[in-house]
Design a protein around this motif. Structure first.
Motif, short mmCIF file in Angstrom:
data_model
loop_
_atom_site.label_atom_id
_atom_site.label_comp_id
_atom_site.label_asym_id
_atom_site.label_seq_id
_atom_site.Cartn_x
_atom_site.Cartn_y
_atom_site.Cartn_z
N PHE A 54 0.84 -1.20 0.00
CA PHE A 54 0.00 0.00 0.00
C PHE A 54 0.88 1.27 0.00
O PHE A 54 0.60 2.23 -0.72
N ALA A 55 1.96 1.22 0.80
CA ALA A 55 2.87 2.38 0.85
C ALA A 55 3.48 2.62 -0.52
O ALA A 55 3.61 3.77 -0.96
N GLY A 56 3.86 1.55 -1.21
CA GLY A 56 4.47 1.68 -2.53
C GLY A 56 3.50 2.21 -3.57
O GLY A 56 3.86 2.98 -4.46
N TYR A 80 -3.00 8.11 7.03
CA TYR A 80 -1.82 8.87 7.46
C TYR A 80 -0.75 8.85 6.36
O TYR A 80 0.07 9.75 6.26
N TYR A 81 -0.77 7.79 5.56
CA TYR A 81 0.22 7.64 4.48
C TYR A 81 -0.05 8.53 3.28
O TYR A 81 0.60 8.39 2.25
N THR A 82 -1.05 9.40 3.35
CA THR A 82 -1.31 10.25 2.19
C THR A 82 -0.40 11.48 2.25
O THR A 82 0.70 11.38 2.75
N ARG A 86 4.08 11.57 3.07
CA ARG A 86 5.01 11.34 1.97
C ARG A 86 5.52 12.66 1.36
O ARG A 86 6.16 12.66 0.35
N ARG A 87 5.23 13.77 2.00
CA ARG A 87 5.87 15.04 1.64
C ARG A 87 5.63 15.45 0.18
O ARG A 87 6.51 15.96 -0.48
N ASN A 88 4.42 15.20 -0.32
CA ASN A 88 4.17 15.54 -1.72
C ASN A 88 4.05 17.05 -1.89
O ASN A 88 3.35 17.71 -1.14
N SER A 179 7.36 -6.34 -0.35
CA SER A 179 7.79 -4.98 0.01
C SER A 179 6.95 -3.97 -0.75
O SER A 179 6.02 -4.34 -1.46
N GLN A 180 7.33 -2.71 -0.66
CA GLN A 180 6.60 -1.68 -1.39
C GLN A 180 6.75 -1.82 -2.91
O GLN A 180 5.96 -1.26 -3.67
N SER A 181 7.73 -2.56 -3.35
CA SER A 181 7.94 -2.75 -4.80
C SER A 181 6.69 -3.32 -5.48
O SER A 181 6.37 -2.95 -6.61
N SER A 461 19.76 6.96 5.99
CA SER A 461 18.71 6.08 6.48
C SER A 461 17.33 6.59 6.12
O SER A 461 17.16 7.56 5.41
N GLY A 462 16.33 5.91 6.72
CA GLY A 462 14.96 6.39 6.80
C GLY A 462 14.65 6.64 8.26
O GLY A 462 15.55 6.57 9.10
N ILE A 463 13.39 6.87 8.55
CA ILE A 463 13.03 7.22 9.93
C ILE A 463 13.20 6.02 10.87
O ILE A 463 13.45 6.19 12.06
N LYS A 464 13.09 4.81 10.33
CA LYS A 464 13.13 3.64 11.22
C LYS A 464 14.52 3.36 11.78
O LYS A 464 14.65 2.77 12.84
N LYS A 477 21.60 10.88 8.23
CA LYS A 477 20.85 11.77 7.35
C LYS A 477 19.82 10.93 6.61
O LYS A 477 20.16 9.91 6.01
N GLN A 478 18.57 11.34 6.67
CA GLN A 478 17.55 10.57 5.96
C GLN A 478 17.62 10.86 4.47
O GLN A 478 17.57 12.01 4.05
N LEU A 479 17.76 9.81 3.69
CA LEU A 479 17.75 10.00 2.24
C LEU A 479 16.37 9.79 1.64
O LEU A 479 16.19 9.90 0.43
N HIS A 480 15.38 9.45 2.47
CA HIS A 480 14.00 9.40 1.97
C HIS A 480 13.42 10.81 2.06
O HIS A 480 13.03 11.40 1.08
N SER A 481 13.40 11.35 3.25
CA SER A 481 12.73 12.64 3.48
C SER A 481 13.69 13.82 3.38
O SER A 481 13.26 14.97 3.41
#
Ligand code: CFM
Ligand code: HCA
Length: 531
Positions: A54-56, A80-82, A86-88, A179-181, A461-464, A477-481
Motif C-alpha cells: 500500500f505504501a508503494g 496517514y500515508y497520504t 510522503r511530503r508531496n 515490500s513496497q515494490s 537512512s529512513g526514519i526507522k 541523514k535521511q535520504l528518503h525525506s
C-alpha cells in the motif's frame, strides 16, 4: 573484511545465517559477475526496514498526482500515508486542479468490516464529487479490503459511468508481495492501462520527454524541471512527482523517457517501447557529475547541434555557480566515509554525490531493490519468479498500430546504445569499489554491528533506523525525506546536500553522546531450540 561479515552474521541461527549470507556481497572488481539475493521475503522475527505494498502504491507512486482525489479505502490510520506523510509537493498551473492538501478516507469501522464497506466507498465518491468535482478519482485498498472481499473495481466502474470521469481502483492491500515494490507495479500498471494514451495534444515543442521515476522529494523535480526547461526540453508528463493524471494521459507523445529510479518504473518504460516505440534512457540527476553526464547523454540521443550547444552552455553556467562551494565542502569532508541504506535506487545514486565532496561509501544497500538494481539488467532473464511475484498481476501490452512509430532508426539506436545507457541500467554493484559491501534488506542488528566495526562518519537512512545511528554517536541523514531539507538534485541541489552533510558530520554533538552500552556490555543471551 570477511571477518567483519562473519562477526555481523555470527549470532544468527544456522538457517538464518545461510539466508543472510546470500544477501551480502563484498565487492571484488576482479569478478565479472557478483550475485546477490534480493526481492525475497524477510525472515520472520527479523526487524526489516521495508514498507508495504500500500505504501508503494498509494504513498509513493500515486500520492504525488495533484489533480486526483485519492480515496484510501480502509481504517483511518492508513490514511496517514497520504500527502503529509510522503511530503508531496506540487506547483499548480492555471486551470489545474490540486487536491494534495487533503486526505480522503472511508474511515472503515467494525461494522464495515463485518457487513462490507462498498456502500461507504460509494458514499465517499458521491461526497468527493459534490464537494471537489475532480477529473480523476483513485481508490486504494488497504489490508482489510482484501480480507473482506470488497469489490472496489465494481464500485469504481459504477462511479465512472455515473459521473463520466476516470475512477480507478488499485488492489494494493499492504500484505501483497514482499515490500513496497509490489505496490509500484500495481500503481504503474493501472496508470499504463487506464490513463496513458487517453488524450492527444498538439505538440509544438521540440524535444518532448517524460520524466519517469522522479517523485519530487524535497523539491527535486522542481529543480530538474528548471534546468531541463532552460535547455529547451518539453516535459510532457512526470511519473509522478509534481505530476498530474491529466498530463499522464498524453505521455505517449514523448520522444524519450528519462528513467531516474529504475526500480519503481523500468517495466513501464519497457512497455512504452513496445506499445508506442518510445525508448528510455537511464539518467541520474543527483550529483553534478552524473547530472552532466545525463544531460550530455540526452543531447546525444536527440543528436541536434543546437541542443548540444545549449546543453553545454547551461552546464557551464550551472556548474560555475556551484563549483567553489563544492570545493570548499570537499576540503572539509575529504576522507570521511558513508554507510547508505535506502529503498531501491538512492543507495546507488548518492554514492556519486558523496564522492564529489570527498566521501567514500563503505556499505550500500537497498530495502527492496531487485537483482537487476544491484547487478544490471542482463540478469533479468535469470531471475526466478516466486509465489510472491505471482501475486502481482502482470500487464501485457501490444503495439498500438496507430501511434507506434520509431523515434530513431534501428541502426542509430544500436550505435547510440554503445555510448549511452539507452534502454539499459548497469546496476549498483558494478560501480562500487573493491572491498566495499553491498547488503540487501539490512536489519537493525546488522546496522549496529556494521556501524560499530566500520565506524562510518555518516549513516544514510529512513526514519526507522535514523535514531539507532544517532544513539551510537554517528550522524544520520535521511535520504528518503532529506530531513525536510532539499532540493538535492542537480547543481544547486548538490550544494544544499553538501551543506547539510557538513553541518551534521562536523557538529561536535556526536562526541558528547555516551550511551550506557559504550561502558558496559548489553544483554547477553543464547538462542534455544534446535536451530
Ligand atoms: Fe525509487 Fe523513490 Fe527509491 Fe522508491 Fe521509496 Fe522514495 Fe526511497 Mo522512500 S520510488 S526506490 S519506494 S527513489 S519512497 S521516492 S525515498 S524508499 S530510494
Ligand atoms: C515507504 C515510504 C518511505 C518511508 C521512509 C522512511 C518514504 O516506503 O513507506 O522509512 O523513512 O520515503 O517516505 O520510503
Amino acid at each position: 573484511i570477511e571477518e567483519t561479515l562473519e562477526e555481523v552474521i555470527d549470532s544468527y541461527p544456522a538457517k538464518s545465517m545461510k539466508n543472510r549470507k546470500e544477501h551480502i556481497v563484498i565487492r571484488d572488481t576482479s569478478q565479472d559477475k557478483q550475485k546477490i539475493m534480493a526481492n525475497t521475503r524477510t525472515i520472520p522475527g527479523i526487524i526489516s526496514n521495508r514498507g508495504c505494498c500500500f505504501a508503494g502504491c498509494q504513498g509513493v507512486v500515486l500520492g504525488p498526482l495533484k489533480d486526483v482525489v485519492h480515496i484510501v479505502h480502509g481504517p483511518i490510520g492508513c490514511c496517514y500515508y497520504t500527502w503529509g506523510m510522503r511530503r508531496n509537493q506540487a506547483v499548480v498551473g492555471e486551470n489545474e486542479k490540486n487536491f494534495l492538501n487533503f486526505s480522503f478516507s472511508t474511515d472503515m469501522q467494525d461494522s464495515d468490516i463485518v457487513f462490507g464497506g462498498e456502500k461507504k466507498l460509494e458514499q465517499a465518491i458521491d461526497e468527493a464529487m459534490e464537494i471537489f468535482n475532480p477529473g480523476t478519482i483513485m481508490i486504494t485498498a488497504t489490508c482489510p479490503v482484501g480480507l473482506i472481499g470488497d469489490d472496489i473495481h465494481a464500485v469504481a466502474r459504477r462511479a465512472q459511468e455515473k459521473y463520466g470521469i476516470s475512477v480507478m481502483a488499485f488492489s494494493c492491500e499492504g500484505y501483497k508481495g514482499v515490500s513496497q515494490s509490489a505496490g509500484h507495479h500495481i500503481a504503474n500498471n493501472e496508470l499504463m492501462e487506464h490513463l496513458v494514451g487517453k488524450k492527444e495534444i498538439e505538440l509544438e515543442a521540440e524535444y518532448p520527454i517524460n520524466l519517469m521515476g522522479e517523485y519530487n522529494i524535497g523539491g527535486d523535480a522542481f529543480e530538474i524541471e528548471r534546468v531541463l526547461g532552460k535547455i529547451g526540453y518539453k516535459i510532457i508528463a512526470t511519473f509522478s512527482g509534481n505530476g498530474s493524471a491529466e498530463a499522464i494521459m498524453s505521455a505517449h507523445e514523448a520522444d524519450l523517457n528519462l528513467v531516474q529510479c529504475h526500480r519503481s518504473i523500468n517495466y513501464i518504460a519497457e512497455m512504452f517501447r513496445e506499445k508506442y516505440g518510445v525508448p528510455w534512457l537511464k539518467v541520474n540527476f543527483l550529483g553534478v557529475d552524473q547530472t552532466i553526464k545525463s544531460l550530455r547523454d540526452m543531447a546525444k540521443y536527440f543528436g541536434d547541434e543546437k541542443l548540444i550547444q545549449r546543453t553545454e552552455a547551461v552546464i557551464a553556467e550551472e556548474l560555475a555557480a556551484v563549483e567553489q562551494s563544492l570545493a570548499m565542502y570537499q576540503d572539509l569532508l575529504e576522507g570521511k566515509t558513508a554507510f547508505l541504506f535506502v529503498g531501491g535506487s538512492r543507495a546507488h545514486h548518492y554514492q556519486n554525490v558523496f564522492k564529489r565532496i570527498g566521501i567514500d561509501t563503505v556499505v550500500a544497500g537497498y530495502e527492496f531493490g531487485h537483482r537487476d538494481d544491484y547487478e544490471g539488467r542482463e540478469v533479468i532473464p535469470d531471475i526466478k519468479m516466486t509465489a510472491d511475484d505471482r501475486n502481482i498481476p502482470e500487464l501485457e501490452v501490444e503495439k498500438d498500430e496507430q501511434r507506434y512509430h520509431l523515434r530513431l532508426s534501428k541502426e542509430k539506436m544500436e550505435e547510440l546504445a554503445k555510448e549511452i545507457p539507452l534502454n539499459n541500467y548497469e546496476g549498483m554493484i558494478k560501480e562500487m569499489e573493491d572491498g566495499t559491501i553491498a547488503i540487501d534488506d539490512l536489519n537493525h542488528h546488522e546496522q549496529v554491528k556494521l556501524t560499530k566495526i566500520l565506524k562510518p562518519d555518516i549513516y544514510c537512512s529512513g526514519i526507522k533506523d535514523k535514531y539507532t545511528s544517532h544513539k551510537m554517536g554517528v550522524f544520520s541523514k535521511q535520504l528518503h525525506s532529506y530531513d525536510y531539507s532539499g532540493p538535492y538534485a542537480m547543481f544547486k541541489g548538490h550544494v544544499n546536500f553538501a551543506r547539510d552533510v557538513a553541518n551534521g558530520i562536523l557538529s561536535p554533538t556526536w562526541g558528547y553522546i555516551n550511551p550506557p552500552w559504550k561502558k558496559e556490555a548489553g544483554l547477553e543471551g543464547n538462542y534455544g531450540g534446535d536451530y
